[in-house]
Design an enzyme around this catalytic site. Structure first.
Site, PDB file in Angstrom:
ATOM      1  N   LYS A  44      49.837 -32.868  23.867  1.00 41.82           N
ATOM      2  CA  LYS A  44      50.175 -34.069  23.107  1.00 41.82           C
ATOM      3  C   LYS A  44      50.205 -33.800  21.603  1.00 41.82           C
ATOM      4  O   LYS A  44      50.279 -34.738  20.814  1.00 41.82           O
ATOM      5  CB  LYS A  44      49.129 -35.158  23.402  1.00 41.82           C
ATOM      6  CG  LYS A  44      48.965 -35.471  24.885  1.00 41.82           C
ATOM      7  CD  LYS A  44      47.789 -36.419  25.116  1.00 41.82           C
ATOM      8  CE  LYS A  44      47.275 -36.336  26.528  1.00 41.82           C
ATOM      9  NZ  LYS A  44      46.021 -37.084  26.731  1.00 41.82           N
ATOM     10  N   PRO A  97      50.398 -42.341  23.773  1.00 37.95           N
ATOM     11  CA  PRO A  97      51.447 -41.328  23.961  1.00 37.95           C
ATOM     12  C   PRO A  97      50.916 -40.093  24.678  1.00 37.95           C
ATOM     13  O   PRO A  97      49.885 -39.545  24.294  1.00 37.95           O
ATOM     14  CB  PRO A  97      51.866 -40.979  22.533  1.00 37.95           C
ATOM     15  CG  PRO A  97      51.354 -42.081  21.679  1.00 37.95           C
ATOM     16  CD  PRO A  97      50.150 -42.627  22.362  1.00 37.95           C
ATOM     17  N   GLU A  98      51.609 -39.695  25.736  1.00 40.53           N
ATOM     18  CA  GLU A  98      51.276 -38.460  26.458  1.00 40.53           C
ATOM     19  C   GLU A  98      52.444 -37.496  26.250  1.00 40.53           C
ATOM     20  O   GLU A  98      53.300 -37.746  25.404  1.00 40.53           O
ATOM     21  CB  GLU A  98      51.023 -38.773  27.939  1.00 40.53           C
ATOM     22  CG  GLU A  98      49.897 -39.790  28.132  1.00 40.53           C
ATOM     23  CD  GLU A  98      49.623 -40.140  29.585  1.00 40.53           C
ATOM     24  OE1 GLU A  98      49.857 -39.293  30.457  1.00 40.53           O
ATOM     25  OE2 GLU A  98      49.197 -41.273  29.851  1.00 40.53           O
ATOM     26  N   ARG A 136      38.333 -44.280  33.159  1.00 42.73           N
ATOM     27  CA  ARG A 136      39.724 -44.744  33.111  1.00 42.73           C
ATOM     28  C   ARG A 136      40.095 -45.436  34.411  1.00 42.73           C
ATOM     29  O   ARG A 136      39.743 -44.963  35.496  1.00 42.73           O
ATOM     30  CB  ARG A 136      40.675 -43.538  32.904  1.00 42.73           C
ATOM     31  CG  ARG A 136      40.309 -42.618  31.752  1.00 42.73           C
ATOM     32  CD  ARG A 136      40.328 -43.305  30.401  1.00 42.73           C
ATOM     33  NE  ARG A 136      41.610 -43.915  30.097  1.00 42.73           N
ATOM     34  CZ  ARG A 136      42.622 -43.283  29.511  1.00 42.73           C
ATOM     35  NH1 ARG A 136      42.496 -42.023  29.152  1.00 42.73           N
ATOM     36  NH2 ARG A 136      43.743 -43.912  29.269  1.00 42.73           N
TER      37      ARG A 136
END
Ligand SMILES: [Zn+2]
Length: 272
Positions: free
Chosen positions: A57, A2-3, A260
């Site tokens: 967040k 979740p961002e 990433r």
């Protein structure tokens, strides 16, 4: 993971269940999941959530007497507000019985999330935001990028660090950089002021569009009403490596940057 848009959606769908509803009981199934203030959590019994706040967040519940419960969803955190008789899902670490008869439950199989309890907002802000996180991404302006003129970090890694802008993770950094036509390995000090404004606009555009679609569900993410986000089908680069760039048609590149997987267009996103 979740961002910002997903946390915003969790906040929007959580509020109707918890605002102004007294807490009847608290159950901590995994003590280590409460990262700060576990011992003082029972002082929330009898209190009610007065309002919520979000920074990046991080989601904050601020109670009627000023106490603060910070909820971080981490990679796989999920909140459910259900009947207490509902069988407990695996990896449920925390629950609160509400005066409406419903139970707030938080589960998190991968346990990168957590809960933090603070006696008041000033303590929460000092521990969680001040000096650690930049401005919330929905409030970013070109002016916030001014300190970059003397910084030599790489653009994507810096955005992921949350130090200038809070709330962007891997998905929304890649999407924003593609829209702003900035290379993920761009050195900060070489970005021209004109591009600061373009980047701020791109971040707003990407986040607001995702929020309007309930965020992005790749696998686990659901809002408190257990609905999936619908933004995944609107992603321009994330998950599209090897597919044609939607702007110029060239095959999108994939590279590991800062640990990433990063997808970008080598033609549209030139390094300056
Ligand atoms: Zn392109």
């Amino acid at each position: 993971m979740p961002e910002l848009p997903e946390v915003q959606e969790v906040r929007r769908t959580l509020e109707p269940f918890v605002l102004n509803v007294p807490i009847i009981d608290i159950k901590i199934s995994r003590k280590s999941y409460v990262r700060a203030g576990a011992g003082s959590l029972p002082s929330l019994i009898g209190r009610k959530v007065h309002h919520t706040a979000r920074h990046g967040k991080k989601l904050f519940c601020i109670f009627d007497d000023g106490q603060v419960l910070l909820i971080h969803l981490g990679m796989s955190g999920r909140i459910d507000c259900c009947e207490p008789a509902t069988p407990l899902a695996p990896h449920t670490h925390f629950s609160m019985l509400l005066a409406t008869g419903l139970e707030f439950r938080m589960r998190d199989p991968r346990r990168f999330g957590g809960l933090w309890h603070y006696p008041h907002w000033a303590a929460a802000e000092k521990a969680e935001i001040t000096g650690k996180m930049g401005v919330d991404a929905l409030a970013i302006t070109a002016g916030h990028f001014a300190p970059w003129r003397t910084m030599r970090s790489r653009l994507k890694a810096h955005l992921l660090s949350q130090r200038t802008v809070a709330g962007l993770g891997n998905i929304y950094v890649d999407e924003s950089l593609w829209l702003a036509q900035l290379h993920p390995l761009q050195v900060l000090c070489k970005i021209r002021p004109r591009h600061h404004a373009i980047l701020a606009d791109a971040i707003h555009a990407v986040l607001n569009k995702s929020i309007s679609m309930g965020g992005t569900t790749l696998r686990d993410y659901r809002n408190v009403a257990q609905q999936r986000g619908r933004f995944a089908r609107s992603l321009c680069v994330y998950g599209r490596a090897g597919m044609p760039c939607l702007r110029c048609g060239v095959k999108l590149m994939s590279k590991v940057i800062g640990g990433r997987t990063t997808v970008y267009c080598a033609r549209c996103q030139k390094r300056i």
